[in-house]
Structure formats: structure tokens, C-alpha cells
Design a protein around this motif. Structure first.
Motif, short mmCIF file in Angstrom:
data_model
loop_
_atom_site.label_atom_id
_atom_site.label_comp_id
_atom_site.label_asym_id
_atom_site.label_seq_id
_atom_site.Cartn_x
_atom_site.Cartn_y
_atom_site.Cartn_z
N UNK A 92 46.01 -30.14 188.54
CA UNK A 92 45.74 -31.01 187.40
C UNK A 92 47.09 -31.40 186.81
N UNK A 93 47.28 -32.69 186.64
CA UNK A 93 48.55 -33.21 186.13
C UNK A 93 48.38 -33.59 184.66
N UNK A 94 49.30 -33.10 183.84
CA UNK A 94 49.24 -33.31 182.40
C UNK A 94 50.45 -34.13 181.93
N UNK A 95 50.17 -35.01 181.02
CA UNK A 95 51.21 -35.79 180.37
C UNK A 95 51.64 -35.08 179.09
N UNK A 96 52.92 -35.14 178.78
CA UNK A 96 53.47 -34.48 177.60
C UNK A 96 54.43 -35.44 176.91
N UNK A 97 54.41 -35.44 175.59
CA UNK A 97 55.33 -36.30 174.83
C UNK A 97 55.90 -35.56 173.63
N UNK A 98 57.17 -35.79 173.41
CA UNK A 98 57.86 -35.31 172.20
C UNK A 98 58.08 -36.56 171.36
N UNK A 99 57.43 -36.63 170.19
CA UNK A 99 57.45 -37.89 169.46
C UNK A 99 57.63 -37.68 167.96
N UNK A 100 57.95 -38.77 167.27
CA UNK A 100 58.09 -38.76 165.83
C UNK A 100 57.00 -39.65 165.22
#
Length: 120
Positions: A92-100
Motif C-alpha cells: 500500500x502506497x501512502x502520500x505524505x505532506x509537510x505543509x503550512x
């Protein structure tokens, strides 16, 4: 809160290709690094590839030369082009984001995951 929605997973034969997409929506001031992780049954989640806001990239050794990560900042969308797929890429492929969401506040968000199965 930012929502991340992955798409593009599926069943593919060994040697085949898939392109995953991750679209971010919601309260976004800016997005820093984004990345793809994967988790196979019985294994820990592992980093596959990461891309900064300036498009600097880094890859796990297991996918170097086969996978390409990219992003379209105008669309808040990230991609993962996967070529020469192997059965061991099944996960299973997961997307990740570090955001403001606004200046001076940094949060992280995960997508719900998309299944990639490499099998003949």
C-alpha cells in the motif's frame, strides 16, 4: 487541515509501469516536502521517495533508477512514476505532506493509501 487523495494504484505484471498521483486540498498556505511511503503486509512502513518544494529528490536504494517522483506546485499535486515493477514493490502506497496551513505553523498529513500489486 489538508486532505491528501492518492490514485493510480492497481494490478500490474512484473516489468510493467504505474503512475501514482497525490492531490492535496484544503487549507494550504504552502507545502514543503512531500513524499511517498509504502507498507507491505507484515512489514513496517518505509520511505520510497521524497521531493522538496524546490524539487530536490531522494529515493530509497531499492527504487533508484526505476521510480521518479515529481510535483506540480500550481496544482498541489505529486506523482510517482514507477517503471520496471517487481513483485517486491507490492504494497500500500501512502502520500505524505509537510505543509503550512498558515505562516509559522507546520503540520503533516497522510493520504488513505492506494494498493499496488505486482504479480503475473
Amino acid at each position: 487541515q489538508v486532505q491528501l487523495v492518492e490514485s493510480g494504484g492497481g494490478l500490474v505484471q512484473p516489468g510493467g509501469s504505474l503512475r501514482l498521483s497525490c492531490a492535496a486540498s484544503g487549507s494550504i498556505f504552502s507545502i514543503n516536502a512531500m513524499g511517498w511511503y509504502r507498507q507491505a503486509p507484515g512489514k513496517q512502513r518505509e520511505l520510497v521517495a521524497v521531493i522538496t518544494s524546490g524539487s530536490t529528490t531522494n529515493y530509497a536504494d531499492s527504487v533508484k533508477g526505476r521510480f521518479t517522483i515529481s510535483r506540480d506546485n500550481a496544482k498541489n499535486t505529486m506523482y510517482l512514476q514507477m517503471n520496471s515493477l517487481k513483485p517486491e514493490d507490492t504494497a500500500v502506497y501512502y502520500c505524505h505532506a509537510n505543509y503550512l496551513p498558515k505562516p509559522s505553523i507546520t503540520l503533516i498529513s497522510w493520504g488513505q493509501g492506494t494498493q499496488v500489486t505486482v504479480s503475473s
